[in-house]
Design a protein around this motif. Structure first.
Motif, short mmCIF file in Angstrom:
data_model
loop_
_atom_site.label_atom_id
_atom_site.label_comp_id
_atom_site.label_asym_id
_atom_site.label_seq_id
_atom_site.Cartn_x
_atom_site.Cartn_y
_atom_site.Cartn_z
N SER A 22 0.42 -3.66 -16.68
CA SER A 22 1.76 -3.22 -16.28
C SER A 22 1.80 -2.80 -14.81
N VAL A 23 0.82 -2.02 -14.38
CA VAL A 23 0.78 -1.56 -12.99
C VAL A 23 0.57 -2.74 -12.05
N VAL A 24 -0.34 -3.63 -12.41
CA VAL A 24 -0.61 -4.79 -11.55
C VAL A 24 0.64 -5.66 -11.42
N LEU A 25 1.30 -5.95 -12.54
CA LEU A 25 2.51 -6.77 -12.49
C LEU A 25 3.62 -6.08 -11.67
N THR A 26 3.76 -4.77 -11.83
CA THR A 26 4.76 -4.04 -11.06
C THR A 26 4.48 -4.13 -9.57
N PHE A 27 3.22 -3.95 -9.18
CA PHE A 27 2.89 -4.02 -7.75
C PHE A 27 3.02 -5.44 -7.21
N VAL A 28 2.67 -6.43 -8.01
CA VAL A 28 2.82 -7.82 -7.57
C VAL A 28 4.30 -8.13 -7.33
N VAL A 29 5.15 -7.74 -8.28
CA VAL A 29 6.58 -7.96 -8.12
C VAL A 29 7.11 -7.17 -6.93
N TYR A 30 6.62 -5.96 -6.74
CA TYR A 30 7.04 -5.15 -5.58
C TYR A 30 6.70 -5.87 -4.27
N PHE A 31 5.51 -6.41 -4.16
CA PHE A 31 5.11 -7.06 -2.92
C PHE A 31 5.84 -8.39 -2.70
N ILE A 32 6.24 -9.05 -3.79
CA ILE A 32 6.98 -10.30 -3.66
C ILE A 32 8.45 -10.02 -3.34
N SER A 33 9.09 -9.18 -4.16
CA SER A 33 10.51 -8.87 -3.96
C SER A 33 10.83 -7.52 -4.62
N PRO A 34 10.84 -6.45 -3.85
CA PRO A 34 11.06 -5.12 -4.42
C PRO A 34 12.37 -5.00 -5.20
N ILE A 35 13.39 -5.72 -4.81
CA ILE A 35 14.69 -5.63 -5.47
C ILE A 35 14.61 -6.12 -6.92
N THR A 36 13.67 -7.00 -7.20
CA THR A 36 13.49 -7.53 -8.55
C THR A 36 13.16 -6.40 -9.53
N SER A 89 1.21 3.50 -16.70
CA SER A 89 2.33 2.90 -15.99
C SER A 89 3.12 3.94 -15.21
N GLN A 90 3.33 5.12 -15.80
CA GLN A 90 4.05 6.20 -15.11
C GLN A 90 3.28 6.65 -13.87
N ILE A 91 1.97 6.75 -13.98
CA ILE A 91 1.16 7.14 -12.83
C ILE A 91 1.28 6.07 -11.74
N GLY A 92 1.22 4.80 -12.14
CA GLY A 92 1.35 3.71 -11.17
C GLY A 92 2.70 3.71 -10.47
N THR A 93 3.78 3.91 -11.22
CA THR A 93 5.10 3.91 -10.58
C THR A 93 5.31 5.15 -9.73
N ALA A 94 4.73 6.29 -10.16
CA ALA A 94 4.83 7.50 -9.33
C ALA A 94 4.12 7.27 -8.00
N VAL A 99 4.03 7.40 -2.79
CA VAL A 99 2.96 7.20 -1.81
C VAL A 99 3.10 5.87 -1.08
N VAL A 100 3.18 4.80 -1.83
CA VAL A 100 3.21 3.46 -1.22
C VAL A 100 4.50 3.23 -0.46
N ASP A 101 5.64 3.50 -1.10
CA ASP A 101 6.93 3.24 -0.46
C ASP A 101 7.95 4.29 -0.89
N PRO A 102 7.96 5.45 -0.21
CA PRO A 102 8.91 6.51 -0.59
C PRO A 102 10.38 6.11 -0.44
N SER A 103 10.68 5.06 0.33
CA SER A 103 12.07 4.62 0.47
C SER A 103 12.51 3.69 -0.67
N LEU A 104 11.56 3.23 -1.49
CA LEU A 104 11.87 2.29 -2.57
C LEU A 104 12.87 2.83 -3.58
#
Length: 181
Positions: A22-36, A89-94, A99-104
């Motif tokens: 879940s965390v890996v897929l979320t980060f992959v989608v974030y790096f490809i297109s955060p709006i997704t 998953s909650q830890i990954g999204t937090a 940390v990674v993108d506070p503007s997201l």
């Protein structure tokens, strides 16, 4: 006597796998297109992948303990796996939001609001929305991305996990019919 893995331990292992996926897929989608990340399609797709992997791991566990499993252990396996995966998953999204993108979170709030307004336009309800109502929606959506909002969402998710575990337990279980008299 053969040492069999308990539903708790198997669920814990499956939960770690699901959480990492879940965390890996979320980060992959974030790096490809955060709006997704704000799209309903992404959420449904993640749920389908999540359930598919959980059914696969549940059947593998059932096979490892002799090919039969009652509903109770199947439910326990599913629920524990979902809770552990949810925590990871909650830890990954937090980490992603703070940390990674506070503007997201702001970007996701605006995209979610835009998606909601488009949906309301399709039903002809967007014109009846006042600026104040839209601002209230924006504030409500923003609250979902705070730490407290994430904790509340996880509380609701626990109820959903329990319902899904009932369904998955029914799918994963398999009775030994040779024990019937």
């Amino acid at each position: 006597m053969e040492n069999q893995e308990t539903p708790f331990k198997a669920g814990l292992n499956a939960g770690v796998i699901l959480g990492i996926v879940s965390v890996v897929l979320t980060f992959v989608v974030y790096f490809i297109s955060p709006i997704t990340l704000a799209s309903g399609t992404f959420g449904i797709g993640m749920l389908v992948v999540f359930i598919g992997i959980l059914i696969y791991l549940g059947i593998q566990y059932r096979k490892s303990i002799g090919g039969f499993m009652e509903f109770g252990p199947a439910f326990n396996f599913s629920f524990i796996a979902m809770v552990v995966a949810g925590i990871i998953s909650q830890i990954g999204t937090a980490l992603l939001y703070n940390v990674v993108d506070p503007s997201l979170p702001g970007v996701l709030v605006e995209q979610t609001l835009e998606n909601t307004m488009e949906m309301m336009e399709k039903f002809g309800a967007a014109d009846s929305m006042s600026t104040q109502q839209i601002d209230e929606m924006r504030e409500g959506l923003s609250a979902n991305y705070t730490l407290m909002g994430q904790i509340k969402a996880f509380g609701i998710a626990l109820i959903i996990y329990a319902v899904l575990s009932l369904i998955l337990g029914a799918i994963i279980k398999k009775r030994d019919k040779s024990l019937d008299y």
